[in-house]
Design a protein around this motif. Structure first.
Motif, PDB file in Angstrom:
ATOM      1  N   PRO A   1      25.914  -0.332 -20.631  1.00  0.00           N
ATOM      2  CA  PRO A   1      26.356  -1.908 -21.184  1.00  0.00           C
ATOM      3  C   PRO A   1      27.929  -2.360 -21.072  1.00  0.00           C
ATOM      4  N   LYS A   2      27.584  -3.060 -20.611  1.00  0.00           N
ATOM      5  CA  LYS A   2      28.937  -4.652 -20.475  1.00  0.00           C
ATOM      6  C   LYS A   2      29.610  -5.343 -21.345  1.00  0.00           C
ATOM      7  N   SER A   3      31.184  -5.371 -22.001  1.00  0.00           N
ATOM      8  CA  SER A   3      30.939  -5.907 -23.274  1.00  0.00           C
ATOM      9  C   SER A   3      30.786  -7.857 -22.667  1.00  0.00           C
ATOM     10  N   LEU A   4      30.703  -8.489 -22.998  1.00  0.00           N
ATOM     11  CA  LEU A   4      30.761 -10.148 -22.541  1.00  0.00           C
ATOM     12  C   LEU A   4      31.971 -10.668 -22.917  1.00  0.00           C
ATOM     13  N   ASN A   5      32.778 -10.058 -23.747  1.00  0.00           N
ATOM     14  CA  ASN A   5      34.595  -9.865 -23.861  1.00  0.00           C
ATOM     15  C   ASN A   5      34.371 -11.354 -24.713  1.00  0.00           C
ATOM     16  N   GLN A   6      33.299 -12.416 -25.744  1.00  0.00           N
ATOM     17  CA  GLN A   6      33.799 -13.373 -26.970  1.00  0.00           C
ATOM     18  C   GLN A   6      33.113 -12.875 -27.549  1.00  0.00           C
ATOM     19  N   MET A   7      33.346 -13.909 -28.792  1.00  0.00           N
ATOM     20  CA  MET A   7      33.821 -13.851 -30.736  1.00  0.00           C
ATOM     21  C   MET A   7      31.814 -13.303 -30.784  1.00  0.00           C
ATOM     22  N   THR A   8      31.819 -12.269 -31.357  1.00  0.00           N
ATOM     23  CA  THR A   8      30.285 -12.347 -32.271  1.00  0.00           C
ATOM     24  C   THR A   8      29.766 -11.303 -32.987  1.00  0.00           C
ATOM     25  N   ILE A   9      29.148 -11.377 -34.100  1.00  0.00           N
ATOM     26  CA  ILE A   9      28.483 -11.356 -34.753  1.00  0.00           C
ATOM     27  C   ILE A   9      29.028  -9.674 -35.471  1.00  0.00           C
ATOM     28  N   GLN A  10      29.601  -9.172 -36.200  1.00  0.00           N
ATOM     29  CA  GLN A  10      29.773  -7.092 -36.315  1.00  0.00           C
ATOM     30  C   GLN A  10      27.696  -7.053 -37.151  1.00  0.00           C
ATOM     31  N   VAL A  11      27.761  -6.978 -36.228  1.00  0.00           N
ATOM     32  CA  VAL A  11      25.863  -6.636 -37.311  1.00  0.00           C
ATOM     33  C   VAL A  11      25.761  -5.467 -36.364  1.00  0.00           C
ATOM     34  N   LEU A  12      24.565  -4.821 -36.566  1.00  0.00           N
ATOM     35  CA  LEU A  12      23.838  -3.302 -35.657  1.00  0.00           C
ATOM     36  C   LEU A  12      22.673  -4.238 -35.126  1.00  0.00           C
ATOM     37  N   THR A  13      22.600  -4.622 -33.568  1.00  0.00           N
ATOM     38  CA  THR A  13      21.495  -4.819 -33.078  1.00  0.00           C
ATOM     39  C   THR A  13      20.532  -4.115 -32.316  1.00  0.00           C
ATOM     40  N   ASN A  14      19.301  -4.323 -32.680  1.00  0.00           N
ATOM     41  CA  ASN A  14      18.424  -3.597 -31.914  1.00  0.00           C
ATOM     42  C   ASN A  14      18.097  -4.568 -30.658  1.00  0.00           C
ATOM     43  N   VAL A  15      17.584  -3.790 -29.355  1.00  0.00           N
ATOM     44  CA  VAL A  15      17.547  -4.476 -28.365  1.00  0.00           C
ATOM     45  C   VAL A  15      16.860  -3.832 -27.288  1.00  0.00           C
ATOM     46  N   PRO A  16      15.420  -3.890 -27.696  1.00  0.00           N
ATOM     47  CA  PRO A  16      14.321  -3.749 -25.620  1.00  0.00           C
ATOM     48  C   PRO A  16      14.887  -3.356 -24.546  1.00  0.00           C
ATOM     49  N   VAL A  17      15.062  -2.440 -24.458  1.00  0.00           N
ATOM     50  CA  VAL A  17      15.305  -2.186 -22.739  1.00  0.00           C
ATOM     51  C   VAL A  17      14.238  -1.908 -21.864  1.00  0.00           C
ATOM     52  N   LYS A  18      14.397  -2.521 -20.481  1.00  0.00           N
ATOM     53  CA  LYS A  18      12.935  -2.220 -20.061  1.00  0.00           C
ATOM     54  C   LYS A  18      13.678  -2.040 -18.292  1.00  0.00           C
ATOM     55  N   TYR A  19      13.011  -1.159 -17.448  1.00  0.00           N
ATOM     56  CA  TYR A  19      13.258  -1.223 -16.082  1.00  0.00           C
ATOM     57  C   TYR A  19      12.310  -0.442 -15.059  1.00  0.00           C
ATOM     58  N   TYR A  20      12.253  -1.331 -14.489  1.00  0.00           N
ATOM     59  CA  TYR A  20      11.030  -1.270 -13.240  1.00  0.00           C
ATOM     60  C   TYR A  20      11.804  -1.419 -11.672  1.00  0.00           C
ATOM     61  N   MET A  21      11.093  -0.111 -10.707  1.00  0.00           N
ATOM     62  CA  MET A  21      11.371   0.454  -9.827  1.00  0.00           C
ATOM     63  C   MET A  21      10.226   0.605  -8.525  1.00  0.00           C
ATOM     64  N   ASP A  22       9.941  -0.061  -8.010  1.00  0.00           N
ATOM     65  CA  ASP A  22       8.612   0.138  -6.715  1.00  0.00           C
ATOM     66  C   ASP A  22       9.758   1.678  -6.182  1.00  0.00           C
ATOM     67  N   THR A  23       8.116   2.291  -6.006  1.00  0.00           N
ATOM     68  CA  THR A  23       8.263   3.823  -5.299  1.00  0.00           C
ATOM     69  C   THR A  23       7.583   4.612  -4.845  1.00  0.00           C
TER      70      THR A  23
ATOM     71  N   GLU B   1       0.986  -1.609  -0.486  1.00  0.00           N
ATOM     72  CA  GLU B   1       0.092  -0.538  -0.277  1.00  0.00           C
ATOM     73  C   GLU B   1       1.009   1.153  -0.096  1.00  0.00           C
ATOM     74  N   GLY B   2       0.631   1.831  -0.563  1.00  0.00           N
ATOM     75  CA  GLY B   2       1.022   3.353  -0.839  1.00  0.00           C
ATOM     76  C   GLY B   2       2.148   3.469  -1.799  1.00  0.00           C
ATOM     77  N   GLN B   3       2.769   1.786  -2.813  1.00  0.00           N
ATOM     78  CA  GLN B   3       4.069   2.156  -3.340  1.00  0.00           C
ATOM     79  C   GLN B   3       3.576   2.550  -5.256  1.00  0.00           C
ATOM     80  N   PHE B   4       4.253   3.080  -5.676  1.00  0.00           N
ATOM     81  CA  PHE B   4       3.937   2.361  -7.124  1.00  0.00           C
ATOM     82  C   PHE B   4       4.256   1.557  -7.708  1.00  0.00           C
ATOM     83  N   ARG B   5       4.785   1.366  -9.056  1.00  0.00           N
ATOM     84  CA  ARG B   5       6.009   0.614 -10.517  1.00  0.00           C
ATOM     85  C   ARG B   5       5.917   1.849 -10.386  1.00  0.00           C
ATOM     86  N   LEU B   6       7.597   1.952 -10.976  1.00  0.00           N
ATOM     87  CA  LEU B   6       8.351   2.955 -12.253  1.00  0.00           C
ATOM     88  C   LEU B   6       8.038   2.201 -13.686  1.00  0.00           C
TER      89      LEU B   6
END
Length: 163
Positions: free
Chosen positions: A114-136, A73-78
């Motif tokens: 963004p933290k690099s995983l230091n592994q071999m990856t294909i060099q291609v532009l990558t669209n990534v959906p991002v989400k964040y949730y926080m109780d407040t 009660e009294g909390q919201f989610r951003l």
């Protein structure tokens, strides 16, 4: 006698220069690094570059809203969502919450890391959906600013409670 001193100084100077030139060549060959740096120095330089620069090439479609999807009660989610473009899929994304300012209603600063995983990856532009949730307990934000390093990706203004 003065001519002999000049000659000796010149011979000494040339021998020092030739020794310095040889020592750099030996260091480059023994370090195992193509640039002439010791591997430890090269690693520190590489880490510093990744911390100070943001690999996000583009960001778009940012939205933020508050809802009552919490059990307390009294909390919201951003909720914050958006889309970013990375140079390759070899990144793990983390969020960091900064302090709210003292304005009424307050503003919030979020950092996307963004933290690099230091592994071999294909060099291609990558669209990534991002989400964040926080109780407040805050029911309205003047703005929510999203940063990557020192680069501001978006600022969403008037984030209010939705029903």
């Amino acid at each position: 006698m003065p001519t002999q001193k000049k000659t000796l100084k010149m011979i000494f100077g040339l021998s020092v220069l030739s020794l310095v030139g040889c020592s750099n060549t030996v260091q480059e060959q023994s370090s195992g690094s193509g640039a002439g740096q010791a591997p430890e120095v090269a690693q520190v330089v590489e880490n510093h570059q990744t911390e100070s620069t943001c690999p996000i090439l583009h960001s778009d479609k940012w939205y933020a809203w508050l809802d009552k999807e919490t059990s307390e009660e009294g909390q919201f989610r951003l909720n914050v969502s958006g889309e970013i473009t990375l140079p390759n899929p070899g990144f793990e994304l983390e969020w960091s919450v900064g302090p709210t300012d003292r304005m009424r209603p307050p503003g919030l600063r979020l950092s996307l890391i963004p933290k690099s995983l230091n592994q071999m990856t294909i060099q291609v532009l990558t669209n990534v959906p991002v989400k964040y949730y926080m109780d407040t307990p805050i029911r309205q934000f003047r703005h929510v600013s999203i940063y990557c390093g020192q680069q501001q990706l978006a600022q969403i203004v008037d984030v209010m409670l939705t029903d």
